[in-house]
Design a protein around this motif. Structure first.
Motif, PDB file in Angstrom:
ATOM      1  N   ASP A  73       0.858  -1.197   0.000  1.00 15.58           N
ATOM      2  CA  ASP A  73       0.000   0.000   0.000  1.00 15.58           C
ATOM      3  C   ASP A  73       0.888   1.239   0.000  1.00 15.58           C
ATOM      4  OD1 ASP A  73      -3.082  -0.700   1.407  1.00 15.58           O
ATOM      5  OD2 ASP A  73      -1.523  -2.224   1.414  1.00 15.58           O
ATOM      6  N   LEU A  74       0.800   2.032  -1.042  1.00 18.03           N
ATOM      7  CA  LEU A  74       1.617   3.243  -1.026  1.00 18.03           C
ATOM      8  C   LEU A  74       1.231   4.208  -2.145  1.00 18.03           C
ATOM      9  CD1 LEU A  74       5.226   2.642  -2.443  1.00 18.03           C
ATOM     10  CD2 LEU A  74       3.227   1.330  -3.109  1.00 18.03           C
ATOM     11  N   VAL A  75       1.507   5.474  -1.877  1.00 15.57           N
ATOM     12  CA  VAL A  75       1.519   6.514  -2.902  1.00 15.57           C
ATOM     13  C   VAL A  75       2.946   6.683  -3.408  1.00 15.57           C
ATOM     14  CG1 VAL A  75       1.217   8.987  -3.335  1.00 15.57           C
ATOM     15  CG2 VAL A  75      -0.485   7.742  -1.996  1.00 15.57           C
ATOM     16  N   ASP A  76       3.890   6.625  -2.464  1.00 10.75           N
ATOM     17  CA  ASP A  76       5.297   6.786  -2.834  1.00 10.75           C
ATOM     18  C   ASP A  76       6.172   6.241  -1.711  1.00 10.75           C
ATOM     19  OD1 ASP A  76       7.475   7.469  -4.359  1.00 10.75           O
ATOM     20  OD2 ASP A  76       7.030   9.611  -4.440  1.00 10.75           O
ATOM     21  N   ILE A  77       7.419   6.023  -2.024  1.00  5.29           N
ATOM     22  CA  ILE A  77       8.423   5.624  -1.043  1.00  5.29           C
ATOM     23  C   ILE A  77       9.192   6.866  -0.649  1.00  5.29           C
ATOM     24  CG2 ILE A  77      10.465   4.212  -0.635  1.00  5.29           C
ATOM     25  CD1 ILE A  77       9.410   2.317  -2.859  1.00  5.29           C
ATOM     26  N   VAL A  78       9.313   7.116   0.649  1.00  5.50           N
ATOM     27  CA  VAL A  78       9.920   8.369   1.115  1.00  5.50           C
ATOM     28  C   VAL A  78      11.354   8.513   0.607  1.00  5.50           C
ATOM     29  CG1 VAL A  78      10.655   9.647   3.160  1.00  5.50           C
ATOM     30  CG2 VAL A  78       8.404   8.541   3.116  1.00  5.50           C
ATOM     31  N   ASP A  79      12.170   7.492   0.762  1.00  7.56           N
ATOM     32  CA  ASP A  79      13.562   7.537   0.295  1.00  7.56           C
ATOM     33  C   ASP A  79      13.712   6.515  -0.833  1.00  7.56           C
ATOM     34  OD1 ASP A  79      16.224   8.010  -0.012  1.00  7.56           O
ATOM     35  OD2 ASP A  79      16.805   7.501   2.045  1.00  7.56           O
ATOM     36  N   LYS A  80      13.035   6.785  -1.940  1.00  8.38           N
ATOM     37  CA  LYS A  80      12.869   5.784  -2.995  1.00  8.38           C
ATOM     38  C   LYS A  80      14.186   5.342  -3.617  1.00  8.38           C
ATOM     39  CE  LYS A  80      10.504   7.001  -6.661  1.00  8.38           C
ATOM     40  NZ  LYS A  80       9.516   8.026  -6.331  1.00  8.38           N
ATOM     41  N   GLU A  81      15.078   6.253  -3.884  1.00 12.31           N
ATOM     42  CA  GLU A  81      16.336   5.887  -4.533  1.00 12.31           C
ATOM     43  C   GLU A  81      17.120   4.905  -3.674  1.00 12.31           C
ATOM     44  OE1 GLU A  81      17.087   6.919  -7.656  1.00 12.31           O
ATOM     45  OE2 GLU A  81      15.096   7.827  -7.615  1.00 12.31           O
ATOM     46  N   LYS A  82      17.188   5.162  -2.395  1.00 12.55           N
ATOM     47  CA  LYS A  82      17.938   4.291  -1.480  1.00 12.55           C
ATOM     48  C   LYS A  82      17.259   2.928  -1.348  1.00 12.55           C
ATOM     49  CE  LYS A  82      19.501   3.994   3.330  1.00 12.55           C
ATOM     50  NZ  LYS A  82      19.519   4.695   4.651  1.00 12.55           N
ATOM     51  N   VAL A  83      15.941   2.922  -1.211  1.00 13.07           N
ATOM     52  CA  VAL A  83      15.209   1.668  -1.006  1.00 13.07           C
ATOM     53  C   VAL A  83      15.294   0.767  -2.230  1.00 13.07           C
ATOM     54  CG1 VAL A  83      12.912   0.666  -0.683  1.00 13.07           C
ATOM     55  CG2 VAL A  83      13.628   2.615   0.716  1.00 13.07           C
ATOM     56  N   LEU A  84      15.114   1.330  -3.416  1.00 11.03           N
ATOM     57  CA  LEU A  84      15.085   0.508  -4.624  1.00 11.03           C
ATOM     58  C   LEU A  84      16.464   0.045  -5.075  1.00 11.03           C
ATOM     59  CD1 LEU A  84      12.364   2.324  -6.772  1.00 11.03           C
ATOM     60  CD2 LEU A  84      12.107   0.330  -5.298  1.00 11.03           C
ATOM     61  N   GLU A  85      17.495   0.722  -4.623  1.00  7.99           N
ATOM     62  CA  GLU A  85      18.848   0.351  -5.032  1.00  7.99           C
ATOM     63  C   GLU A  85      19.180  -1.077  -4.589  1.00  7.99           C
ATOM     64  OE1 GLU A  85      23.482   1.856  -4.401  1.00  7.99           O
ATOM     65  OE2 GLU A  85      21.821   2.892  -3.408  1.00  7.99           O
ATOM     66  N   GLY A  86      19.668  -1.877  -5.522  1.00  6.55           N
ATOM     67  CA  GLY A  86      20.100  -3.233  -5.208  1.00  6.55           C
ATOM     68  C   GLY A  86      18.982  -4.231  -4.986  1.00  6.55           C
ATOM     69  N   THR A  87      17.755  -3.883  -5.391  1.00 12.08           N
ATOM     70  CA  THR A  87      16.603  -4.768  -5.172  1.00 12.08           C
ATOM     71  C   THR A  87      16.478  -5.786  -6.299  1.00 12.08           C
ATOM     72  OG1 THR A  87      15.384  -3.097  -3.911  1.00 12.08           O
ATOM     73  CG2 THR A  87      14.085  -4.820  -4.970  1.00 12.08           C
ATOM     74  N   ASP A  88      16.247  -7.043  -5.922  1.00  8.85           N
ATOM     75  CA  ASP A  88      16.037  -8.113  -6.904  1.00  8.85           C
ATOM     76  C   ASP A  88      14.555  -8.387  -7.156  1.00  8.85           C
ATOM     77  OD1 ASP A  88      18.874  -8.973  -7.235  1.00  8.85           O
ATOM     78  OD2 ASP A  88      18.686  -9.447  -5.102  1.00  8.85           O
ATOM     79  N   TYR A  89      13.736  -8.265  -6.098  1.00 13.56           N
ATOM     80  CA  TYR A  89      12.302  -8.550  -6.210  1.00 13.56           C
ATOM     81  C   TYR A  89      11.511  -7.396  -5.613  1.00 13.56           C
ATOM     82  CZ  TYR A  89      13.245 -13.368  -7.534  1.00 13.56           C
ATOM     83  OH  TYR A  89      13.670 -14.496  -8.202  1.00 13.56           O
TER      84      TYR A  89
END
Length: 232
Positions: free
Chosen positions: A141-157
């Motif tokens: 559930d989300l509109v956006d991720i607050v620190d999106k660049e950091k969170v998505l970095e290095g994500t596989d799934y």
């Protein structure tokens, strides 16, 4: 080996479908350990049947947090933010209060909660997990991720919010946004960060109505269904 089991894939809506009858809930099984993310009102299995070693809660909406209205007795540790704990009518017995951006270990799972924009009254988090050399994030559930660049970095799934494909479910109160962002927007985030494994749960009315059409047009993403299992 790590297995993802989608116990439920429906959002907090009246509508349902044969493949989407239960509220969003994910069971992760790795090296004999079981981690459950969210346990809402509409569920197929009790905690006694699932037997998780621990539970992570994203926020205090009833489709994610059954303790909002039910006094469920269990010794299973429940990890949640202080805001979620303070909001519910009832509380889990074995509470583990967590702070966003501070990592914690549960068996083979290395986890960190991160802030997402979703609800004004019930602040939500997503979870980023390192499991057997893979990195998975879950924000249903989300509109956006607050620190999106950091969170998505290095994500596989990436497991995200399937409430709407193109429909606008984002609302504003003053300068605060709340609601759900589009599936297509989240796919764009993933493509920008080279995330090739994209899955959506928490399906809403539009997504369920256009599920077959979406599957034909978007091979880059998967719409989860109740009981779906995936080995990663």
């Amino acid at each position: 080996m790590t297995k993802l089991v989608f116990l439920g894939t429906k959002g907090e809506i009246e509508e349902s479908a044969p493949r989407h009858q239960y509220h969003s809930s994910l069971l992760i099984i790795s090296n004999g350990a079981k981690l459950l993310i969210d346990h809402g009102e509409l569920r197929k299995y009790s905690l006694d049947e699932i037997k998780p070693d621990a539970i992570l809660i994203t926020h205090a909406h009833p489709d994610h947090y059954a303790w909002l209205n039910e006094d469920i007795k269990t010794d299973i540790p429940v990890y949640l933010t202080r805001e979620t704990l303070d909001y519910g009518k009832f509380s889990p017995q074995n509470v583990r209060a967590i702070e966003p951006d501070k990592g914690f270990q549960m068996g083979p799972f290395r986890c960190v909660a991160y802030r997402v924009i979703h609800s004004i009254r019930c602040p939500a988090v997503g979870y980023k997990m390192a499991i057997s050399g893979r990195t998975l994030i879950y924000n249903s559930d989300l509109v956006d991720i607050v620190d999106k660049e950091k969170v998505l970095e290095g994500t596989d799934y990436y497991i995200g919010d399937g409430s709407a494909i193109k429909g606008n479910l984002v609302r504003r109160r003053g300068d605060q946004l709340f609601g759900h962002t589009r599936i297509l927007t989240q796919i764009h985030w993933c493509q920008k960060h080279n995330i090739s494994n994209i899955i959506f749960t928490h399906l809403g009315k539009e997504t369920m109505e256009k599920e077959e059409e979406f599957r034909k047009e978007h091979s880059e993403a998967v719409l989860a269904y109740d009981g779906m299992e995936l080995v990663i």
